[in-house]
Motif scaffolding. Structure first.
Motif, short mmCIF file in Angstrom:
data_model
loop_
_atom_site.label_atom_id
_atom_site.label_comp_id
_atom_site.label_asym_id
_atom_site.label_seq_id
_atom_site.Cartn_x
_atom_site.Cartn_y
_atom_site.Cartn_z
N MET A 118 90.51 47.72 93.83
CA MET A 118 90.09 47.02 95.01
C MET A 118 91.09 45.93 95.41
O MET A 118 91.28 45.68 96.58
CB MET A 118 88.71 46.42 94.71
N LEU A 119 91.71 45.32 94.40
CA LEU A 119 92.65 44.24 94.72
C LEU A 119 93.91 44.75 95.42
O LEU A 119 94.50 44.02 96.23
CB LEU A 119 93.03 43.48 93.45
N GLY A 120 94.32 45.96 95.14
CA GLY A 120 95.52 46.52 95.77
C GLY A 120 95.42 46.55 97.29
O GLY A 120 96.28 45.98 97.98
N PRO A 121 94.40 47.21 97.85
CA PRO A 121 94.28 47.24 99.31
C PRO A 121 94.10 45.85 99.93
O PRO A 121 94.64 45.57 101.00
CB PRO A 121 93.03 48.10 99.55
N ASN A 181 96.52 41.70 103.15
CA ASN A 181 96.79 40.27 103.37
C ASN A 181 98.29 39.99 103.49
O ASN A 181 98.70 39.14 104.29
CB ASN A 181 96.20 39.43 102.24
N ALA A 182 99.10 40.70 102.72
CA ALA A 182 100.55 40.48 102.76
C ALA A 182 101.17 40.96 104.08
O ALA A 182 102.16 40.40 104.54
CB ALA A 182 101.22 41.19 101.59
N LEU A 183 100.58 41.99 104.68
CA LEU A 183 101.19 42.61 105.86
C LEU A 183 100.49 42.31 107.18
O LEU A 183 101.01 42.67 108.24
CB LEU A 183 101.25 44.13 105.66
N ILE A 242 95.82 50.46 110.06
CA ILE A 242 95.61 50.38 108.61
C ILE A 242 94.69 51.53 108.24
O ILE A 242 93.66 51.74 108.87
CB ILE A 242 94.95 49.05 108.21
N VAL A 243 95.07 52.30 107.22
CA VAL A 243 94.26 53.42 106.76
C VAL A 243 93.88 53.19 105.31
O VAL A 243 94.77 53.05 104.45
CB VAL A 243 95.01 54.77 106.89
N ASN A 244 92.59 53.14 105.03
CA ASN A 244 92.10 53.08 103.66
C ASN A 244 91.42 54.40 103.34
O ASN A 244 90.70 54.95 104.18
CB ASN A 244 91.09 51.93 103.47
N THR A 286 83.85 51.02 93.44
CA THR A 286 85.05 50.53 94.12
C THR A 286 85.25 51.23 95.46
O THR A 286 85.71 50.61 96.42
CB THR A 286 86.32 50.66 93.27
N LYS A 287 84.88 52.49 95.56
CA LYS A 287 84.97 53.19 96.84
C LYS A 287 83.96 52.63 97.83
O LYS A 287 84.24 52.51 99.03
CB LYS A 287 84.79 54.70 96.66
N ALA A 288 82.77 52.26 97.36
CA ALA A 288 81.78 51.61 98.23
C ALA A 288 82.29 50.25 98.69
O ALA A 288 82.13 49.88 99.86
CB ALA A 288 80.45 51.47 97.50
#
Length: 69
Positions: A1-4, A9-11, A23-25, A44-46
Motif C-alpha cells: 500500500m505504501l508504494g502507490p 505523492n512524489a509525482l 494515474i492507474v492503480n 491491501t487491494k480493498a
C-alpha cells in the motif's frame, strides 16, 4: 500500500502540470470478495481501491484516476 501512495505523492505536482495526465492503480476483485486464504492481499487491494476512489475525487478536473481490476 505504501508504494502507490508514496509514488503518487512524489509525482502529483508534476502530473497536475501535465495535460491529460492519468494515474492507474491495479486492484483485484478480491477487494470486494475477500479470500480467507489471502487476507492481507485482499485487505491491501480493498485499501488501494478506497485510496483510488478518494484520490479520484480529490484530483477531479486535474488528473484522471483509473482503478483497474
Amino acid at each position: 500500500m505504501l508504494g502507490p501512495i508514496r509514488l503518487t505523492n512524489a509525482l502529483i505536482d508534476h502530473l497536475i502540470s501535465q495535460p491529460d495526465a492519468v494515474i492507474v492503480n491495479v486492484s483485484s476483485g478480491l477487494a470486494f470478495v475477500p479470500l480467507s486464504a489471502t487476507p492481507t492481499y485482499s485487505a491491501t487491494k480493498a485499501a488501494l481501491h478506497s485510496y483510488s476512489v478518494s484520490l479520484r475525487e480529490q484530483l477531479k478536473g486535474k488528473v484522471e484516476m483509473l482503478n483497474a481490476l
